[in-house]
Motif scaffolding. Structure first.
Motif, PDB file in Angstrom:
ATOM      1  N   GLU A 183       7.204   8.223  -5.131  1.00  0.00           N
ATOM      2  CA  GLU A 183       6.180   7.369  -5.830  1.00  0.00           C
ATOM      3  C   GLU A 183       6.599   5.835  -5.589  1.00  0.00           C
ATOM      4  OE1 GLU A 183       4.057   8.997  -9.386  1.00  0.00           O
ATOM      5  OE2 GLU A 183       5.502  10.556  -9.279  1.00  0.00           O
ATOM      6  N   THR A 184       5.781   5.142  -5.215  1.00  0.00           N
ATOM      7  CA  THR A 184       5.959   3.665  -4.989  1.00  0.00           C
ATOM      8  C   THR A 184       5.221   2.973  -6.038  1.00  0.00           C
ATOM      9  OG1 THR A 184       4.142   3.461  -3.336  1.00  0.00           O
ATOM     10  CG2 THR A 184       6.485   3.793  -2.449  1.00  0.00           C
ATOM     11  N   GLY A 185       4.370   3.542  -7.044  1.00  0.00           N
ATOM     12  CA  GLY A 185       3.648   2.810  -7.880  1.00  0.00           C
ATOM     13  C   GLY A 185       1.970   2.750  -7.555  1.00  0.00           C
ATOM     14  N   THR A 186       1.594   1.729  -8.303  1.00  0.00           N
ATOM     15  CA  THR A 186       0.155   1.561  -7.903  1.00  0.00           C
ATOM     16  C   THR A 186      -0.201   0.326  -7.117  1.00  0.00           C
ATOM     17  OG1 THR A 186      -0.091   0.428 -10.047  1.00  0.00           O
ATOM     18  CG2 THR A 186      -0.771   2.675 -10.047  1.00  0.00           C
ATOM     19  N   ASP A 187       0.927  -0.398  -6.661  1.00  0.00           N
ATOM     20  CA  ASP A 187       0.850  -1.623  -5.849  1.00  0.00           C
ATOM     21  C   ASP A 187       0.691  -1.300  -4.393  1.00  0.00           C
ATOM     22  OD1 ASP A 187       0.816  -3.235  -8.160  1.00  0.00           O
ATOM     23  OD2 ASP A 187       2.900  -3.624  -7.940  1.00  0.00           O
ATOM     24  N   SER A 188      -0.166  -2.019  -3.870  1.00  0.00           N
ATOM     25  CA  SER A 188      -0.504  -1.663  -2.472  1.00  0.00           C
ATOM     26  C   SER A 188       0.617  -2.098  -1.525  1.00  0.00           C
ATOM     27  CB  SER A 188      -1.715  -2.451  -2.093  1.00  0.00           C
ATOM     28  OG  SER A 188      -1.950  -2.413  -0.555  1.00  0.00           O
ATOM     29  N   TYR A 189       1.266  -1.430  -0.781  1.00  0.00           N
ATOM     30  CA  TYR A 189       2.106  -1.751   0.235  1.00  0.00           C
ATOM     31  C   TYR A 189       1.861  -3.142   1.136  1.00  0.00           C
ATOM     32  CZ  TYR A 189       5.584  -1.628   3.917  1.00  0.00           C
ATOM     33  OH  TYR A 189       6.369  -2.077   5.098  1.00  0.00           O
ATOM     34  N   ARG A 190       0.369  -2.722   1.584  1.00  0.00           N
ATOM     35  CA  ARG A 190      -0.078  -3.614   2.628  1.00  0.00           C
ATOM     36  C   ARG A 190      -0.329  -5.153   2.117  1.00  0.00           C
ATOM     37  NH1 ARG A 190      -3.157   1.342   3.525  1.00  0.00           N
ATOM     38  NH2 ARG A 190      -2.650   2.066   5.541  1.00  0.00           N
ATOM     39  N   LEU A 191      -0.799  -4.949   0.696  1.00  0.00           N
ATOM     40  CA  LEU A 191      -1.100  -6.054   0.099  1.00  0.00           C
ATOM     41  C   LEU A 191       0.518  -6.712  -0.220  1.00  0.00           C
ATOM     42  CD1 LEU A 191      -2.697  -8.262  -1.559  1.00  0.00           C
ATOM     43  CD2 LEU A 191      -2.633  -6.845  -3.339  1.00  0.00           C
ATOM     44  N   ALA A 192       1.492  -6.293  -0.563  1.00  0.00           N
ATOM     45  CA  ALA A 192       2.798  -6.816  -0.659  1.00  0.00           C
ATOM     46  C   ALA A 192       3.414  -7.453   0.514  1.00  0.00           C
ATOM     47  CB  ALA A 192       3.703  -5.687  -1.505  1.00  0.00           C
ATOM     48  N   SER A 193       3.068  -6.734   1.546  1.00  0.00           N
ATOM     49  CA  SER A 193       3.537  -7.154   2.845  1.00  0.00           C
ATOM     50  C   SER A 193       2.922  -8.456   3.398  1.00  0.00           C
ATOM     51  CB  SER A 193       3.328  -5.964   3.941  1.00  0.00           C
ATOM     52  OG  SER A 193       4.192  -5.118   3.870  1.00  0.00           O
ATOM     53  N   THR A 194       1.642  -8.457   2.887  1.00  0.00           N
ATOM     54  CA  THR A 194       0.645  -9.755   3.216  1.00  0.00           C
ATOM     55  C   THR A 194       1.291 -10.791   2.550  1.00  0.00           C
ATOM     56  OG1 THR A 194      -1.269  -8.482   3.977  1.00  0.00           O
ATOM     57  CG2 THR A 194      -1.457 -10.621   3.450  1.00  0.00           C
ATOM     58  N   ARG A 195       1.460 -10.659   1.098  1.00  0.00           N
ATOM     59  CA  ARG A 195       2.002 -11.743   0.439  1.00  0.00           C
ATOM     60  C   ARG A 195       3.328 -12.220   0.821  1.00  0.00           C
ATOM     61  NH1 ARG A 195      -0.212  -9.358  -5.281  1.00  0.00           N
ATOM     62  NH2 ARG A 195      -2.252 -10.053  -5.169  1.00  0.00           N
ATOM     63  N   ALA A 196       4.134 -11.187   1.096  1.00  0.00           N
ATOM     64  CA  ALA A 196       5.515 -11.455   1.575  1.00  0.00           C
ATOM     65  C   ALA A 196       5.462 -12.572   2.899  1.00  0.00           C
ATOM     66  CB  ALA A 196       6.421 -10.350   1.940  1.00  0.00           C
ATOM     67  N   ARG A 197       4.590 -12.060   3.710  1.00  0.00           N
ATOM     68  CA  ARG A 197       4.538 -12.785   5.154  1.00  0.00           C
ATOM     69  C   ARG A 197       3.961 -14.240   4.790  1.00  0.00           C
ATOM     70  NH1 ARG A 197       2.360  -7.917   6.973  1.00  0.00           N
ATOM     71  NH2 ARG A 197       0.279  -8.919   6.945  1.00  0.00           N
ATOM     72  N   ALA A 198       3.136 -14.139   3.954  1.00  0.00           N
ATOM     73  CA  ALA A 198       2.371 -15.697   3.531  1.00  0.00           C
ATOM     74  C   ALA A 198       3.273 -16.604   2.895  1.00  0.00           C
ATOM     75  CB  ALA A 198       1.154 -15.506   2.814  1.00  0.00           C
TER      76      ALA A 198
END
Length: 136
Positions: free
Chosen positions: A115-130
């Motif tokens: 379980e990775t939680g409710t946060d979106s992995y895609r959103l987290a990746s996009t934010r990290a790249r930004a």
């Protein structure tokens, strides 16, 4: 799914599909009388990655076909499921409680639940790249 990418890089045969695409392919195969061949093809890969399970309602026929694929793979090859829904939320996808229980049983028997939680992995990746682009 990063897990599938890592497995493929290590030489494993990996197949990635969206849950709805898999079920649609199985329905078409059943209609065209080559369901066994299609199920066998999904059974031969080392790791089957099914993404977005739990979003769309499956009718009884679709659930039965998905169950056949999971049964074909049971105790032979791995299955990785990605879903933002917990098993309890799958009541919308698998409206038949019997199939829902059987599918969850197939997926969890000798499996590992991450379980990775409710946060979106895609959103987290996009934010990290930004953030990386802004810093660089």
């Amino acid at each position: 799914m990063r897990l599938g990418t890592e497995a493929a890089m290590k030489g494993y045969r990996v197949r990635y599909t969206l849950a709805t695409k898999l079920v649609n392919e199985l329905v078409e195969a059943a209609d065209e009388k080559h369901l066994n061949k299609t199920i066998a093809r999904y059974g031969r890969v080392d790791l089957l990655c099914i993404d977005e399970l739990g979003y769309m309602e499956l009718d009884r026929h679709g659930a039965e076909l998905l169950f056949q694929v999971l049964t074909e793979r049971e105790e032979k090859n791995g299955v990785a499921i990605a879903s933002n829904e917990s098993f309890g939320g799958w009541t919308k996808t698998f409206t038949d409680p019997r199939f829902r229980a059987a599918i969850v049983d197939r997926l969890t028997c000798n499996g590992t639940i991450i379980e990775t939680g409710t946060d979106s992995y895609r959103l987290a990746s996009t934010r990290a790249r930004a953030e990386h682009a802004e810093a660089g």
